[in-house]
Design a protein around this motif. Structure first.
Motif, PDB file in Angstrom:
ATOM      1  N   GLN A  33       0.827  -1.205   0.000  1.00 44.27           N
ATOM      2  CA  GLN A  33       0.000   0.000   0.000  1.00 44.27           C
ATOM      3  C   GLN A  33       0.865   1.260   0.000  1.00 44.27           C
ATOM      4  O   GLN A  33       0.531   2.249  -0.643  1.00 44.27           O
ATOM      5  N   GLN A  34       2.005   1.211   0.694  1.00 45.54           N
ATOM      6  CA  GLN A  34       2.922   2.351   0.688  1.00 45.54           C
ATOM      7  C   GLN A  34       3.472   2.575  -0.718  1.00 45.54           C
ATOM      8  O   GLN A  34       3.558   3.706  -1.180  1.00 45.54           O
ATOM      9  N   ASP A 113       9.977  -0.222  -7.200  1.00 40.44           N
ATOM     10  CA  ASP A 113       8.579  -0.120  -7.592  1.00 40.44           C
ATOM     11  C   ASP A 113       7.991  -1.523  -7.759  1.00 40.44           C
ATOM     12  O   ASP A 113       8.702  -2.521  -7.693  1.00 40.44           O
ATOM     13  N   PHE A 114       6.669  -1.584  -8.016  1.00 41.24           N
ATOM     14  CA  PHE A 114       6.048  -2.865  -8.355  1.00 41.24           C
ATOM     15  C   PHE A 114       6.578  -3.312  -9.701  1.00 41.24           C
ATOM     16  O   PHE A 114       6.545  -2.569 -10.677  1.00 41.24           O
ATOM     17  N   MET A 115       7.030  -4.527  -9.756  1.00 44.36           N
ATOM     18  CA  MET A 115       7.396  -5.203 -11.001  1.00 44.36           C
ATOM     19  C   MET A 115       7.057  -6.669 -10.793  1.00 44.36           C
ATOM     20  O   MET A 115       7.880  -7.545 -10.943  1.00 44.36           O
ATOM     21  N   GLY A 127      -7.145  -8.118  -5.122  1.00 44.35           N
ATOM     22  CA  GLY A 127      -8.289  -7.395  -4.585  1.00 44.35           C
ATOM     23  C   GLY A 127      -7.884  -6.152  -3.808  1.00 44.35           C
ATOM     24  O   GLY A 127      -8.571  -5.127  -3.850  1.00 44.35           O
ATOM     25  N   ASN A 128      -6.776  -6.231  -3.093  1.00 48.69           N
ATOM     26  CA  ASN A 128      -6.297  -5.084  -2.309  1.00 48.69           C
ATOM     27  C   ASN A 128      -5.974  -3.887  -3.192  1.00 48.69           C
ATOM     28  O   ASN A 128      -6.099  -2.745  -2.758  1.00 48.69           O
ATOM     29  N   LEU A 129      -5.567  -4.126  -4.428  1.00 50.95           N
ATOM     30  CA  LEU A 129      -5.226  -3.024  -5.335  1.00 50.95           C
ATOM     31  C   LEU A 129      -6.393  -2.046  -5.496  1.00 50.95           C
ATOM     32  O   LEU A 129      -6.190  -0.858  -5.654  1.00 50.95           O
ATOM     33  N   ASN A 130      -7.610  -2.568  -5.459  1.00 52.98           N
ATOM     34  CA  ASN A 130      -8.790  -1.702  -5.594  1.00 52.98           C
ATOM     35  C   ASN A 130      -9.079  -0.929  -4.309  1.00 52.98           C
ATOM     36  O   ASN A 130      -9.879   0.006  -4.325  1.00 52.98           O
ATOM     37  N   MET A 131      -8.458  -1.312  -3.192  1.00 48.46           N
ATOM     38  CA  MET A 131      -8.711  -0.672  -1.904  1.00 48.46           C
ATOM     39  C   MET A 131      -7.605   0.304  -1.487  1.00 48.46           C
ATOM     40  O   MET A 131      -7.844   1.206  -0.696  1.00 48.46           O
ATOM     41  N   TYR A 132      -6.396   0.108  -1.987  1.00 51.07           N
ATOM     42  CA  TYR A 132      -5.256   0.903  -1.524  1.00 51.07           C
ATOM     43  C   TYR A 132      -5.485   2.409  -1.643  1.00 51.07           C
ATOM     44  O   TYR A 132      -5.101   3.165  -0.767  1.00 51.07           O
ATOM     45  N   GLN A 133      -6.112   2.864  -2.730  1.00 51.57           N
ATOM     46  CA  GLN A 133      -6.302   4.306  -2.941  1.00 51.57           C
ATOM     47  C   GLN A 133      -7.074   4.933  -1.783  1.00 51.57           C
ATOM     48  O   GLN A 133      -6.746   6.024  -1.334  1.00 51.57           O
ATOM     49  N   SER A 175      -3.605  -7.374   4.342  1.00 54.27           N
ATOM     50  CA  SER A 175      -4.511  -6.364   4.882  1.00 54.27           C
ATOM     51  C   SER A 175      -4.315  -5.020   4.187  1.00 54.27           C
ATOM     52  O   SER A 175      -3.315  -4.792   3.518  1.00 54.27           O
ATOM     53  N   VAL A 176      -5.294  -4.136   4.397  1.00 55.75           N
ATOM     54  CA  VAL A 176      -5.246  -2.777   3.878  1.00 55.75           C
ATOM     55  C   VAL A 176      -5.465  -1.837   5.051  1.00 55.75           C
ATOM     56  O   VAL A 176      -6.316  -2.075   5.901  1.00 55.75           O
TER      57      VAL A 176
END
Length: 193
Positions: A33-34, A113-115, A127-133, A175-176
């Motif tokens: 998330q960071q 970064d994400f790779m 699924g967490n990707l949709n919540m991180y923002q 978790s988020v």
């Protein structure tokens, strides 16, 4: 100075220089998330191959954009870049979750970064990707021992290190950190599909 002393000094100086170069490529461990919140852009893309770069200090990759998580604008992305230095990224063709920064109008990603290959992410991580923002207003911080028990943490979610009392890193990865109605940020464990 004798030749042996000179050779010894050169060895230690070169070892120290190599260590500094290696240190420059290390990334501090961060919760996904960071990485998401600190990135200018986060996308799921299919890497098609490398292309000729219009920037001499960058390597260019041709991509097919699948999903844009951040920012939410509709602008299509066809080329992303990585630095040519030893800290640059090397990717093979395939689908990835990528993040990076926008510098002088181009998207640049690197080792910190994400790779992540898309097929290696769990359903919870996807699924967490949709919540991180939603959780970017919160801060994620490390704690040890008694510092994990601090009550005045309105905008923080803590990750315990060294077997402390906070949420441990492995649990935090599933978790988020999200804000609640009371103004506090708390960990929310996400359930996979």
């Amino acid at each position: 100075m004798s030749a042996a002393v000179t050779v010894g000094l050169l060895f230690f100086l070169s070892a120290g220089l190599n260590e500094q170069v290696a240190e420059g490529c290390k990334c501090l461990p961060r919760h996904p998330q960071q990485v998401f919140c600190e990135s200018d852009i986060v996308i799921r893309a299919k890497l098609i191959g490398s292309v000729t770069s219009t920037h001499p200090d960058l390597v260019a990759f041709n991509i097919k954009l699948i999903t844009k998580y951040k920012p939410s604008n509709k602008k299509d992305i066809r080329v992303i870049y990585s630095t040519k230095t030893s800290c640059g990224a090397v990717l093979n063709n395939g689908e990835y979750l990528l993040s990076g920064s926008v510098t002088d109008g181009v998207i640049v990603f690197g080792l910190c970064d994400f790779m992540w290959p898309w097929d290696q992410l769990s359903s919870v991580q996807k699924g967490n990707l949709n919540m991180y923002q939603r959780g970017c207003v919160c801060e994620i911080a490390s704690c040890t021992g008694a510092s994990c028990l601090t009550k005045k943490l309105q905008r923080k979610c803590l990750i315990g290190v060294n077997n402390s009392l906070g949420v441990v890193y492995e649990e935090a990865l599933q978790s988020v950190c999200l804000p609640c109605r009371d103004g506090f940020c708390r960990w929310r464990k996400m359930i996979g599909n």
